[in-house]
Design a protein around this motif. Structure first.
Motif, mmCIF file in Angstrom:
data_model
loop_
_atom_site.group_PDB
_atom_site.id
_atom_site.type_symbol
_atom_site.label_atom_id
_atom_site.label_comp_id
_atom_site.label_asym_id
_atom_site.label_seq_id
_atom_site.Cartn_x
_atom_site.Cartn_y
_atom_site.Cartn_z
ATOM 1 N N GLY A 210 -14.456 -76.183 -20.470
ATOM 2 C CA GLY A 210 -13.650 -76.462 -21.257
ATOM 3 C C GLY A 210 -12.662 -75.982 -22.381
ATOM 4 N N SER A 211 -12.876 -76.941 -22.994
ATOM 5 C CA SER A 211 -11.552 -76.503 -24.672
ATOM 6 C C SER A 211 -12.649 -77.502 -25.855
ATOM 7 C CB SER A 211 -10.263 -77.687 -24.748
ATOM 8 O OG SER A 211 -8.817 -77.135 -23.322
ATOM 9 N N ILE A 212 -12.177 -75.726 -26.518
ATOM 10 C CA ILE A 212 -13.184 -76.431 -27.789
ATOM 11 C C ILE A 212 -12.507 -76.999 -29.001
ATOM 12 C CG2 ILE A 212 -14.508 -75.690 -27.425
ATOM 13 C CD1 ILE A 212 -14.242 -73.747 -29.155
ATOM 14 N N PHE A 213 -12.371 -77.612 -30.060
ATOM 15 C CA PHE A 213 -11.790 -78.357 -31.096
ATOM 16 C C PHE A 213 -12.817 -78.521 -32.202
ATOM 17 C CE2 PHE A 213 -10.470 -79.548 -27.357
ATOM 18 C CZ PHE A 213 -8.945 -79.402 -27.550
ATOM 19 N N VAL A 214 -12.653 -77.400 -32.832
ATOM 20 C CA VAL A 214 -13.737 -76.735 -33.933
ATOM 21 C C VAL A 214 -13.449 -77.665 -35.571
ATOM 22 C CG1 VAL A 214 -15.432 -75.217 -35.656
ATOM 23 C CG2 VAL A 214 -14.259 -75.007 -32.503
ATOM 24 N N ASP A 215 -14.205 -78.374 -35.990
ATOM 25 C CA ASP A 215 -13.926 -78.884 -37.615
ATOM 26 C C ASP A 215 -14.900 -77.643 -38.241
ATOM 27 O OD1 ASP A 215 -12.514 -80.359 -39.389
ATOM 28 O OD2 ASP A 215 -13.630 -81.919 -39.162
ATOM 29 N N GLU A 216 -14.068 -77.745 -39.750
ATOM 30 C CA GLU A 216 -14.323 -77.426 -40.969
ATOM 31 C C GLU A 216 -14.981 -75.727 -40.162
ATOM 32 O OE1 GLU A 216 -13.756 -77.666 -43.504
ATOM 33 O OE2 GLU A 216 -13.280 -79.779 -44.243
ATOM 34 N N THR A 217 -14.359 -75.048 -39.295
ATOM 35 C CA THR A 217 -14.840 -73.546 -39.002
ATOM 36 C C THR A 217 -15.293 -72.617 -39.980
ATOM 37 O OG1 THR A 217 -12.458 -73.086 -38.067
ATOM 38 C CG2 THR A 217 -13.884 -71.530 -37.819
ATOM 39 N N HIS A 218 -15.402 -72.608 -41.687
ATOM 40 C CA HIS A 218 -15.999 -72.271 -42.122
ATOM 41 C C HIS A 218 -17.602 -71.881 -42.500
ATOM 42 C CE1 HIS A 218 -15.734 -75.731 -45.273
ATOM 43 N NE2 HIS A 218 -16.462 -75.009 -45.961
ATOM 44 N N VAL A 219 -18.283 -72.700 -42.442
ATOM 45 C CA VAL A 219 -19.537 -73.366 -41.957
ATOM 46 C C VAL A 219 -20.365 -73.012 -40.669
ATOM 47 C CG1 VAL A 219 -19.439 -74.641 -44.179
ATOM 48 C CG2 VAL A 219 -19.243 -75.691 -41.556
ATOM 49 N N VAL A 220 -19.445 -73.038 -39.863
ATOM 50 C CA VAL A 220 -19.578 -72.712 -38.348
ATOM 51 C C VAL A 220 -20.665 -71.766 -38.029
ATOM 52 C CG1 VAL A 220 -19.730 -73.096 -35.760
ATOM 53 C CG2 VAL A 220 -18.731 -74.387 -37.481
#
Length: 248
Positions: free
Chosen positions: A117-127
């Motif tokens: 499906g579709s992904i919605f990533v919050d605060e990419t810099h720590v993933v």
């Protein structure tokens, strides 16, 4: 969502952008914007059995954006009439299509495969890169998958976020024809990375770049608070660097 292209393979119009990488300072409504985008994909695409995922490094961070999505459903008469929220796992089900919007974070992503499906990533810099590697092909069997990420800056030059940001810079600058990627939208509100500390100590400069880096200033973000933060941070070069990272 409004820019579409004709797919000869699918014989229909589909959206041009399947990925969006957005970089913006703190307190500019990243999490609610991400939640609204996820809800639109859940309810607005009309795709049967759509899967949407709120993604973050850990469960608490993932729940920040996802809580906004749940509140939007609860506060909207139209959305609440067609969606059901399961409090046990925080999932949002769109009843007309059987689509589901749920949480994925570093703890459970490592033990699960088969995302679709579709992904919605919050605060990419720590993933973590490993986490994204498990998710980045989540939509390959979908007609119009989305991978949307929103983040402020970080200080990890070895992480996924750093690489993603500089990939976006290459796309936007079109350094070579090999960098042309028509399906990725890169939006960068950050200050020039080569700005000196002396420049950051100049109030006139800060008053000019502040609204450019913070598009919600005057609407969500208060200019007086922003300037006050800068004045306090200017007492120390260390704090001024942090101000630049988080606020510019």
């Amino acid at each position: 969502f409004g820019w579409q292209r004709k797919s000869d393979e699918l014989n229909k119009w589909i959206r041009r952008f399947t990925q969006a990488s957005i970089w913006i300072a703190k307190k500019n409504a990243k999490s609610p914007t991400l939640a609204a985008t996820g809800l639109y994909s859940l309810c607005g695409d009309g795709e049967k059995g759509q899967k949407c995922y709120s993604v973050a490094r850990d469960g608490n961070q993932a729940l920040i954006s996802h809580t906004h999505a749940m509140k939007m459903v609860e506060y909207s008469r139209e959305l609440s009439s067609m969606c059901r929220i399961k409090k046990t796992n925080y999932s949002i089900e769109h009843l007309p299509t059987g689509s589901v919007y749920t949480l994925v974070h570093g703890d459970n992503a490592k033990s699960t495969e088969g995302y679709n499906g579709s992904i919605f990533v919050d605060e990419t810099h720590v993933v973590d890169q490993e986490q994204i590697d498990r998710l980045k092909r989540a939509g390959i069997s979908r007609d119009e998958p989305l991978h949307v990420e929103m983040s402020t800056a970080g200080n990890n030059a070895d992480g996924y976020g750093y690489n993603r940001y500089h990939y976006g810079l290459r796309i936007s600058s079109m350094e070579s024809s090999n960098d042309y990627t028509p399906h990725i939208l890169f939006i960068d509100f950050s200050i020039d990375q080569k700005v000196t500390l002396d420049k950051l100590k100049d109030k006139d400069f800060i008053e000019v770049v502040g609204p450019l880096c913070n598009p919600t200033m005057g609407r969500i973000l208060k200019k007086t608070e922003f300037i006050s933060d800068w004045q306090e941070s200017s007492r120390s070069e260390t704090e001024l660097r942090k101000f630049a990272m988080y606020r510019l």
